[in-house]
Design a protein around this motif. Structure first.
Motif, PDB file in Angstrom:
ATOM      1  N   GLY A 127       0.771  -1.198   0.177  1.00 24.47           N
ATOM      2  CA  GLY A 127       0.146   0.458  -0.147  1.00 24.47           C
ATOM      3  C   GLY A 127       0.545   1.288  -0.255  1.00 24.47           C
ATOM      4  O   GLY A 127       0.331   2.139  -0.384  1.00 24.47           O
ATOM      5  N   PHE A 128       2.418   1.421   0.620  1.00 29.70           N
ATOM      6  CA  PHE A 128       2.887   2.642   0.781  1.00 29.70           C
ATOM      7  C   PHE A 128       3.491   2.632  -0.043  1.00 29.70           C
ATOM      8  O   PHE A 128       4.980   3.768  -0.130  1.00 29.70           O
ATOM      9  CB  PHE A 128       2.871   2.441   1.925  1.00 29.70           C
ATOM     10  CG  PHE A 128       1.937   2.801   2.862  1.00 29.70           C
ATOM     11  CD1 PHE A 128       1.189   4.068   2.637  1.00 29.70           C
ATOM     12  CD2 PHE A 128       1.171   1.854   3.666  1.00 29.70           C
ATOM     13  CE1 PHE A 128       0.099   4.768   4.100  1.00 29.70           C
ATOM     14  CE2 PHE A 128       0.197   2.093   3.903  1.00 29.70           C
ATOM     15  CZ  PHE A 128      -0.440   3.597   4.500  1.00 29.70           C
ATOM     16  N   ALA A 129       4.251   1.495  -0.679  1.00 31.94           N
ATOM     17  CA  ALA A 129       5.590   1.176  -1.769  1.00 31.94           C
ATOM     18  C   ALA A 129       5.011   2.478  -2.497  1.00 31.94           C
ATOM     19  O   ALA A 129       4.567   3.042  -3.480  1.00 31.94           O
ATOM     20  CB  ALA A 129       5.515  -0.033  -2.584  1.00 31.94           C
ATOM     21  N   GLY A 163      -1.415   7.878  -3.220  1.00 35.67           N
ATOM     22  CA  GLY A 163      -0.755   8.489  -2.896  1.00 35.67           C
ATOM     23  C   GLY A 163      -0.662   7.671  -1.509  1.00 35.67           C
ATOM     24  O   GLY A 163      -1.184   6.657  -1.419  1.00 35.67           O
ATOM     25  N   PRO A 164      -0.066   7.580  -0.099  1.00 36.83           N
ATOM     26  CA  PRO A 164       0.106   7.359   0.951  1.00 36.83           C
ATOM     27  C   PRO A 164      -1.054   7.340   2.178  1.00 36.83           C
ATOM     28  O   PRO A 164      -0.596   7.416   2.679  1.00 36.83           O
ATOM     29  CB  PRO A 164       1.176   7.786   0.891  1.00 36.83           C
ATOM     30  CG  PRO A 164       1.458   9.240   0.810  1.00 36.83           C
ATOM     31  CD  PRO A 164       0.424   9.586   0.125  1.00 36.83           C
ATOM     32  N   VAL A 165      -2.226   6.479   1.149  1.00 37.61           N
ATOM     33  CA  VAL A 165      -3.490   6.700   1.731  1.00 37.61           C
ATOM     34  C   VAL A 165      -4.462   5.471   2.268  1.00 37.61           C
ATOM     35  O   VAL A 165      -4.365   5.316   0.992  1.00 37.61           O
ATOM     36  CB  VAL A 165      -4.397   8.141   1.749  1.00 37.61           C
ATOM     37  CG1 VAL A 165      -5.435   8.219   3.166  1.00 37.61           C
ATOM     38  CG2 VAL A 165      -3.958   9.450   2.194  1.00 37.61           C
ATOM     39  N   VAL A 166      -4.515   4.707   2.331  1.00 35.63           N
ATOM     40  CA  VAL A 166      -5.112   3.614   3.217  1.00 35.63           C
ATOM     41  C   VAL A 166      -6.355   3.299   3.602  1.00 35.63           C
ATOM     42  O   VAL A 166      -6.588   4.309   4.690  1.00 35.63           O
ATOM     43  CB  VAL A 166      -4.287   2.111   3.558  1.00 35.63           C
ATOM     44  CG1 VAL A 166      -5.341   0.724   3.376  1.00 35.63           C
ATOM     45  CG2 VAL A 166      -2.854   1.764   2.022  1.00 35.63           C
ATOM     46  N   GLY A 167      -7.771   3.489   3.314  1.00 40.97           N
ATOM     47  CA  GLY A 167      -8.713   3.882   3.608  1.00 40.97           C
ATOM     48  C   GLY A 167      -9.342   2.038   4.454  1.00 40.97           C
ATOM     49  O   GLY A 167      -8.891   0.585   3.412  1.00 40.97           O
ATOM     50  N   ILE A 168      -9.698   1.792   5.636  1.00 41.27           N
ATOM     51  CA  ILE A 168     -10.546   0.322   5.983  1.00 41.27           C
ATOM     52  C   ILE A 168     -11.502   0.147   6.152  1.00 41.27           C
ATOM     53  O   ILE A 168     -12.382   1.421   7.416  1.00 41.27           O
ATOM     54  CB  ILE A 168      -8.959   0.266   7.286  1.00 41.27           C
ATOM     55  CG1 ILE A 168      -7.410   0.337   6.891  1.00 41.27           C
ATOM     56  CG2 ILE A 168      -9.349  -1.325   7.603  1.00 41.27           C
ATOM     57  CD1 ILE A 168      -6.369   0.451   7.734  1.00 41.27           C
TER      58      ILE A 168
END
Length: 478
Positions: free
Chosen positions: A270-272, A381-386
C-alpha cells in the motif's frame, strides 16, 4: 536535455519546461514543450526505421534487444540517478527499477524466438494456407511518472521484438531518465529511428501523436479519463490500443487470516513508491472479529516508515508534485468530515527539511464508508482506507462495486474460501495470502475502466502483431 529523434539529440524551437526535484522543488533540468512539428519529425523517423527493422531476422532483433538490456544494467546507476532526481524516490529503488526493467527486455526477447507461423492441415491438393504475424507498425508509447522506465519497457520491449518502431512520450515530470535511456540503447546498437523520445504535455504533443495518421498503435499507461480521451481520438484512424488505466484495488481480510502476514503484505504494497502506482492496495475490507487486531497491527507497521528528506535516506520519498499530493489531502479531509478516524499520518510532515517538497505522511483511515472518496476513487498517494464488514461475501460485493478492476487481494487460511473469493473478484490480477511483484511472464492489465489489453510475457508481444492469412495455390506435378 533535448528530444532524441532518429538516433541523435534533436533541438526543438519549442518553449522549455522545467523538470523539478520533488524533494525540494529545485530545478534539475529543462526539456522542450514539444508541439505538432516535433511529433511529425519523430513519427517520420520511426516510419523510415520501421521499413528496415521489420525485415531484420528475429535472431538479430533478439541479439540487439539483449544488448540493450545489458546496457541498461551497465548504466543503471547513471539512469537511476536521473530518475531519483526527477521522481524523488530513494536512489536504491530507482536503480532497482532500471535493473528489473532490463529483465523484462530479456524476457520479451526470448518470447520473440517462440513466435511461429502455422500451416493448417486440410487444404485441397495444390493449395496451402499460412497464418503468420506481421508487426503492427509505428507505435506511440505514452508513459506516466510513477515507474517511467518499467512502464516504458512494458511497451518498448514488446514492440521492438515484434518488429515495430516506437515514439515514446514520457510524463512531463519525469522525462530525463527516458531520454537518457534512448541514448543508451542507440549506443548499444539499436538502429536510429527505432526508439524516439519526444517531450511535452499530453494535451500538446501527446494529442498530436495520437491523432497522427501514420502510427498504427497507441500504448498508454495513466489515468482513466486520459485513457478514454486517447481511445476516442484513436478511433478516427482505427489505431490499435493497449490502455493500462486507473485502479482502486481492494484487499479482503477474512476472520481466519494470518493477520501478521496480511498486515506485512498490505503495508508493504500500500505504501511502496509512496502509494504512487496503479495496482496498490487502496482499500481494505476486514471481517469484524479481527478488525481491531488488524488496525492495531497496521498502525504499528506503518508507524515504522520514515520519510526521506532532501539529501537523506528513508522508506518513502515525496509525491511527484503538489497536485498529486493534493489528492491525498482531499481524500483525508473528506474522510474526516464524514466521520472516519485517522489512525496515523493525515498531514504534511513538519520541519524545515520537508518544507520545499511534496511530502505527505503515510496515513491510515479507519471506519471508512462508501460515501467517502478513499473507498471509491483512486488515491495515488500514501493513504489506505479500512472498512469493517460482517462477512467475506459482503467484502466481495463492496470490492466489485467499483468502476475499476485492476487488482485484488485476499487473505484467509481456508483455501476453498480463498479461491472462491479470488475467482469472484472482478480484477485482472488477484493475489492470495501475499502480494508479490507482478511477474514479467504473465499478463498484466485490468477489467472494466481499468483498461484494455494486456502487457508482459508472450501476451505483451502478441499485442504488437497482426494476424495475416495467406492462401497459396500451385500446380501439383503429375
Amino acid at each position: 536535455m533535448e528530444m532524441f529523434i532518429d538516433g541523435a539529440w534533436h533541438a526543438s524551437d519549442a518553449p522549455r519546461m522545467p523538470v523539478t526535484n520533488p524533494r525540494d522543488g529545485s530545478q534539475v533540468d529543462t526539456v522542450p514543450d514539444g508541439a505538432a512539428g516535433d511529433a511529425e519529425a519523430a513519427v517520420a523517423s520511426a516510419a523510415r526505421a520501421f521499413e528496415a527493422w521489420r525485415q531484420v531476422p528475429m535472431t538479430e532483433r533478439v541479439r540487439i534487444q539483449k544488448a540493450c538490456a545489458q546496457a541498461m544494467r551497465d548504466s543503471a546507476a547513471e539512469v537511476g540517478q536521473l530518475l531519483h532526481l526527477e521522481l524523488g524516490r530513494p536512489l536504491e529503488a530507482c536503480i532497482g527499477e532500471i535493473a528489473r526493467s532490463a529483465d523484462l527486455l530479456d524476457i520479451y526477447a526470448e518470447e520473440g524466438l517462440r513466435l511461429q507461423a502455422t500451416m493448417p492441415l486440410g487444404s485441397a491438393p495444390g493449395e496451402k494456407t499460412i497464418v503468420t504475424r506481421d508487426p503492427v507498425g509505428v507505435v506511440v508509447a505514452i508513459t506516466p511518472f510513477n515507474y517511467p522506465i518499467t512502464l516504458l519497457m512494458f511497451k518498448l520491449g514488446a514492440a521492438l521484438i515484434a518488429g515495430c518502431t516506437v515514439v515514446a512520450k514520457p510524463h512531463e515530470d519525469t522525462p530525463l531518465s527516458t531520454l537518457k535511456l534512448a541514448e543508451v540503447f542507440h549506443a548499444a546498437g539499436l538502429p536510429a529511428g527505432c526508439f524516439n523520445v519526444v517531450t511535452g504535455t499530453g494535451r500538446g504533443i501527446g494529442a498530436s501523436l495520437v491523432a497522427h495518421p501514420v502510427p498504427r498503435k497507441v500504448a498508454f499507461t495513466g489515468g482513466t479519463a486520459a485513457g478514454k480521451a486517447i481511445a476516442a481520438s484513436a478511433v478516427g484512424t482505427m489505431k490499435r490500443l493497449t490502455l493500462e488505466l486507473g485502479g482502486q484495488s481492494a484487499a479482503i481480510v477474512c476472520a481466519d487470516a494470518d493477520i501478521g502476514k496480511a498486515v506485512a503484505a498490505i503495508a508493504r504494497h500500500g505504501f511502496a513508491n509512496t502509494g504512487q502506482f496503479c495496482y496498490r492496495v487502496n482499500r481494505v475490507y476486514v471481517e469484524r472479529p479481527v478488525y481491531d487486531e488488524f488496525l492495531n497491527s497496521m498502525v504499528a507497521a506503518v508507524g515504522k516508515y520514515t520519510l526521506a528528506a532532501p539529501g537523506g535516506e528513508g522508506d518513502l520519498g515525496p509525491l511527484v508534485n503538489d497536485r498529486i499530493r493534493a489528492n491525498s489531502e482531499t481524500q483525508v479531509a473528506d474522510a474526516r468530515a464524514k466521520g472516519a478516524r485517522v489512525l496515523c499520518g493525515g498531514a504534511r510532515p513538519s520541519g524545515a527539511a520537508f518544507a520545499g517538497g511534496s511530502y505527505y505522511e503515510p496515513t491510515l483511515i479507519a471506519d471508512a464508508t462508501h460515501d467517502m472518496l478513499i473507498l471509491t476513487e483512486e488515491t495515488f498517494g500514501p493513504v489506505v482506507g479500512i472498512c469493517p464488514v460482517d462477512s467475506a461475501a459482503e467484502a466481495l460485493r463492496h470490492a466489485n462495486a467499483s468502476r475499476y478492476g485492476l487488482a485484488g487481494f485476499v487473505f484467509t487460511r481456508d483455501l476453498a474460501r480463498g479461491l472462491t473469493l479470488c475467482e469472484g473478484l472482478e480484477a485482472g490480477s488477484v493475489w492470495l495470502n501475499d502480494i508479490q511483484r507482478s511477474s514479467h511472464h504473465v499478463p498484466f492489465g485490468g477489467m472494466k475502466e481499468s483498461g484494455l489489453g494486456r502487457e508482459k510475457g508472450r501476451y505483451g508481444v502478441e499485442a504488437y502483431l497482426e494476424y495475416k492469412t495467406m492462401y497459396l495455390s500451385y500446380e501439383v506435378p503429375a
